[in-house]
Design a protein around this motif. Structure first.
Motif: not given
Length: 165
Positions: A112-125
């Motif tokens: 998949d090209e997308g669908g990871r944005g909020l996982m990244l936000v969650k991981a670094v926040s």
């Protein structure tokens, strides 16, 4: 302190004290504005002497949240608010339209090209969440990051690295 990755839905962003530094900018809601948002955040945080690593993390979060607001809402404009204290950096992205869905982390498949944005936000926040804007039409998605002040020697070392690489 380890990130808690706590997510709060339907809640307002954490309050900042009166001493917090604040900045806000509003951009048109299109894909070209995502890069401009990253640039504005990096420039503001560097001006506040936020550690370069924290600047990069904040730029990643802004990029992901701003992109989501462009793709998943009917907004004409998107506001980015920054709040900085010695302990934390608060990022808020507010759209002016209605979303087609509630932002939630997805499980993206490897191709998949997308669908990871909020996982990244969650991981670094430390925490992140979402709530309705004050006017009730839009939404605010926010994230709290750690914030370290850069030492002048860090800036000089980074400048030397750029000059010699």
């Amino acid at each position: 302190m380890a990130p808690t990755n706590a997510t709060t839905t339907g809640d307002r962003p954490p309050a900042l004290d009166a001493e917090a530094r604040r900045a806000v900018f509003v951009l048109r809601a299109d894909g070209e504005a995502v890069g401009e948002a990253r640039h504005l955040v990096l420039e503001q945080l560097k001006g506040w002497d936020v550690h370069p690593e924290d600047c990069d993390t904040a730029a990643l979060v802004v990029s992901e949240l701003f992109t989501n607001a462009v793709i998943h809402t009917s907004s004409q404009t998107i506001a980015c608010r920054l709040g900085d204290t010695p302990e934390q950096l608060l990022i808020q992205i507010e759209d002016d339209g209605t979303g087609r869905s509630t932002p939630t982390p997805q499980r993206a498949h490897p191709h998949d090209e997308g669908g990871r944005g909020l996982m990244l936000v969650k991981a670094v926040s430390r925490r992140w969440g979402l709530g309705s804007s004050e006017n009730g039409r839009g939404r605010i998605v926010w994230a709290v990051l750690r914030a370290h002040r850069a030492r002048r020697s860090d800036h000089l070392a980074n400048a030397d690295e750029r000059r010699w690489t």
